[in-house]
Design an enzyme around this catalytic site. Structure first.
Site, PDB file in Angstrom:
ATOM      1  N   PRO A 250       0.848  -1.201   0.000  1.00 16.65           N
ATOM      2  CA  PRO A 250       0.000   0.000   0.000  1.00 16.65           C
ATOM      3  C   PRO A 250       0.882   1.248   0.000  1.00 16.65           C
ATOM      4  O   PRO A 250       1.274   1.759   1.047  1.00 16.65           O
ATOM      5  CB  PRO A 250      -0.801  -0.138   1.298  1.00 16.65           C
ATOM      6  CG  PRO A 250       0.086  -0.926   2.206  1.00 16.65           C
ATOM      7  CD  PRO A 250       0.901  -1.844   1.334  1.00 16.65           C
ATOM      8  N   ASP A 424       6.096   2.660   1.625  1.00 17.61           N
ATOM      9  CA  ASP A 424       5.152   1.638   2.075  1.00 17.61           C
ATOM     10  C   ASP A 424       4.455   2.170   3.322  1.00 17.61           C
ATOM     11  O   ASP A 424       5.093   2.354   4.368  1.00 17.61           O
ATOM     12  CB  ASP A 424       5.914   0.340   2.368  1.00 17.61           C
ATOM     13  CG  ASP A 424       4.993  -0.828   2.712  1.00 17.61           C
ATOM     14  OD1 ASP A 424       3.842  -0.590   3.113  1.00 17.61           O
ATOM     15  OD2 ASP A 424       5.456  -1.987   2.600  1.00 17.61           O
ATOM     16  N   HIS A 425       3.152   2.397   3.232  1.00 18.87           N
ATOM     17  CA  HIS A 425       2.428   3.007   4.349  1.00 18.87           C
ATOM     18  C   HIS A 425       2.315   2.061   5.549  1.00 18.87           C
ATOM     19  O   HIS A 425       1.894   2.478   6.637  1.00 18.87           O
ATOM     20  CB  HIS A 425       1.032   3.443   3.897  1.00 18.87           C
ATOM     21  CG  HIS A 425       0.635   4.791   4.394  1.00 18.87           C
ATOM     22  ND1 HIS A 425       0.801   5.186   5.703  1.00 18.87           N
ATOM     23  CD2 HIS A 425       0.083   5.854   3.757  1.00 18.87           C
ATOM     24  CE1 HIS A 425       0.355   6.422   5.860  1.00 18.87           C
ATOM     25  NE2 HIS A 425      -0.079   6.863   4.683  1.00 18.87           N
ATOM     26  N   ARG A 426       2.705   0.811   5.374  1.00 18.34           N
ATOM     27  CA  ARG A 426       2.682  -0.108   6.517  1.00 18.34           C
ATOM     28  C   ARG A 426       3.840   0.155   7.468  1.00 18.34           C
ATOM     29  O   ARG A 426       3.738  -0.138   8.667  1.00 18.34           O
ATOM     30  CB  ARG A 426       2.753  -1.567   6.029  1.00 18.34           C
ATOM     31  CG  ARG A 426       1.562  -2.024   5.213  1.00 18.34           C
ATOM     32  CD  ARG A 426       1.793  -3.409   4.631  1.00 18.34           C
ATOM     33  NE  ARG A 426       2.924  -3.419   3.694  1.00 18.34           N
ATOM     34  CZ  ARG A 426       3.340  -4.514   3.064  1.00 18.34           C
ATOM     35  NH1 ARG A 426       2.742  -5.679   3.285  1.00 18.34           N
ATOM     36  NH2 ARG A 426       4.365  -4.456   2.224  1.00 18.34           N
TER      37      ARG A 426
END
Length: 454
Positions: A250, A424-426
């Site tokens: 994401p 990576d938004h994680r």
């Protein structure tokens, strides 16, 4: 009596399962020494010269240049022992154990113990395999036999590829080789027959108007007449990696414009020193990245999705995108966090030259933890790059061009660059990503800030 030993395409490491023959380095009948390179292959990672672990006379080669072979497929056969007359391209004779071979180990291919030759399992009903099939005197397949059950009697990968390229169902062909083996001549004959056959429209509708015929032909051309380009080699590897990145990560992108005037002036000052190596913009940006990653280690990480854990990595192995004749590759500068700008620049120059020559090894193209992408060389200002899976971020750099800029309260013409960070938004939120990008921009605008970390 000499022993005829079969050398198979070895495991080239890094998860590679196939390779394409680019260039044979030996001919049938040549005498080869142990560990002599015999073929140059292209994998999804790099061009590799494959050495043969046996010494003797080459008796057969398997596959033409351009043929794609899986790991474990036969490459060639070598007669070791007393000299023998080569028998041409063809199947290897059964033999026992080699008493002398390479003591070296190719990646994933060990030769520490003498290999034991085993018979290859061939498709049912096929008694012999030929590397380069010879056209028989009569090679006319039956018009439309029903597809047969069981394995297709085809050994040559070249024959399979030729059939795929012309949308031929091999199960409908009757092979003219031994016990029904389908040869290249059989496939070529079927292709010719299909080309000479009258078009279905002309037979079924002889009275169709010329306008309708053109419309029908145009429809067929648009549906199936386009050029097909195989996704394999570097292009295939890039497609797989980018598709996986989009599917699993994401990602989000933030960007900022920065005044690079002082950075360019600092570079010019460095390069004015007589005898000193030239500092590239990419090397300076790479050094800025390693300083930023020391402050924001979240972006030098990867995600273990199965364990649902973020793995923060202790070393920075900095990848940089390089466009070559073979496609886009990402060489990796190992331990970039321990290097200064000069050392990083020298390594970038070395890897770039290897990329252009096609001599990068798989190890030099893997293991990166963060990627720097300078797309400004293509004359564009901005981009939203796709993360190089399984990394967590990529910094994109646009072209550096003169633009109007407010400097010290006055409108001036300054050297401006757009920086973009895809992350990576994680692994982090926007605050961390923004902090990283802002630090990079600050160092571009005021390179003296780097003195704190040098």
């Amino acid at each position: 009596m000499p022993q005829v030993l079969e050398f198979k395409l070895p495991d080239l490491g890094e998860g590679l399962t196939e390779a394409e023959i680019v260039r044979w380095l030996v001919e049938v009948g040549d005498v080869v020494a142990i560990d002599q390179p015999v073929v140059e292959v292209e994998t999804a990672k790099a061009m590799v010269e494959v050495p043969c672990p046996y010494g003797g006379v080459v008796t057969a080669r398997f596959g033409d240049e351009g043929t794609e072979l899986p790991v474990g497929a036969p490459l060639l056969t070598v007669a070791v022992g007393s000299p023998v007359e080569p028998s041409g391209d063809g199947p290897a004779a059964d033999s026992g154990t080699e008493d002398s071979g390479s003591g070296n180990v190719l990646v994933g291919y060990g030769t520490g113990a003498p290999p034991v030759r085993r018979r290859r399992v061939r498709p049912q009903g096929v008694k012999a395999a030929v590397a380069v099939p010879v056209a028989p005197e009569t090679a006319v397949p039956e018009p439309e036999p029903a597809p047969a059950a069981g394995p297709v009697a085809v050994v040559s990968p070249l024959v399979r590829r030729l059939a795929r390229q012309h949308d031929l169902d091999l199960r409908r062909l009757a092979g003219s080789g031994p016990d029904g083996l389908i040869l290249r001549a059989d496939v070529e004959s079927a292709i010719r027959s299909a080309a000479e056959a009258p078009a279905p429209e002309a037979v079924a509708e002889p009275a169709v108007s010329s306008g309708s015929s053109v419309s029908s032909a145009s429809s067929g051309s648009s549906a199936s007449g386009g050029e097909r380009v195989a996704l394999r080699g570097v292009r295939g590897a890039v497609a797989d990696k980018l598709s996986r990145s989009r599917r699993e990560i994401p990602d989000a992108t933030c960007w900022v414009d920065a005044d690079a005037t002082e950075l360019m002036a600092a570079r010019a000052s460095m390069n004015s020193v007589a005898g000193a190596s030239k500092a590239s913009v990419l090397a300076l940006l790479a050094r800025i990245c390693t300083a930023a990653l020391a402050r924001y280690p979240e972006l030098n990480s990867t995600v273990d999705q199965e364990a649902r854990e973020i793995v923060r990595l202790p070393q920075v192995h900095l990848g940089f995108a390089a466009q070559t004749d073979r496609g886009l590759v990402v060489p990796v500068v190992r331990d970039a966090h321990e290097r200064n700008a000069e050392s990083i620049g020298a390594e970038i120059a070395r890897l770039t030259e290897a990329a252009r020559m096609g001599t990068l090894t798989p190890a030099q193209l893997t293991g990166g933890t963060f990627t720097l992408n300078n797309y400004g060389v293509f004359g564009v200002d901005g981009s939203t790059p796709i993360i190089n899976h399984p990394e967590a971020a990529m910094l994109g750099v646009g072209r550096i061009v003169p633009k109007p800029w407010v400097y010290e309260g006055q409108l001036a013409v300054r050297q401006v660059v757009q920086l973009s960070l895809t992350f990576d938004h994680r692994v982090c939120d926007g605050g961390t990503a923004g902090g990283f990008l802002r630090y990079v921009a600050d160092c571009v605008e005021r390179p003296a800030l780097l003195l704190r970390s040098l």
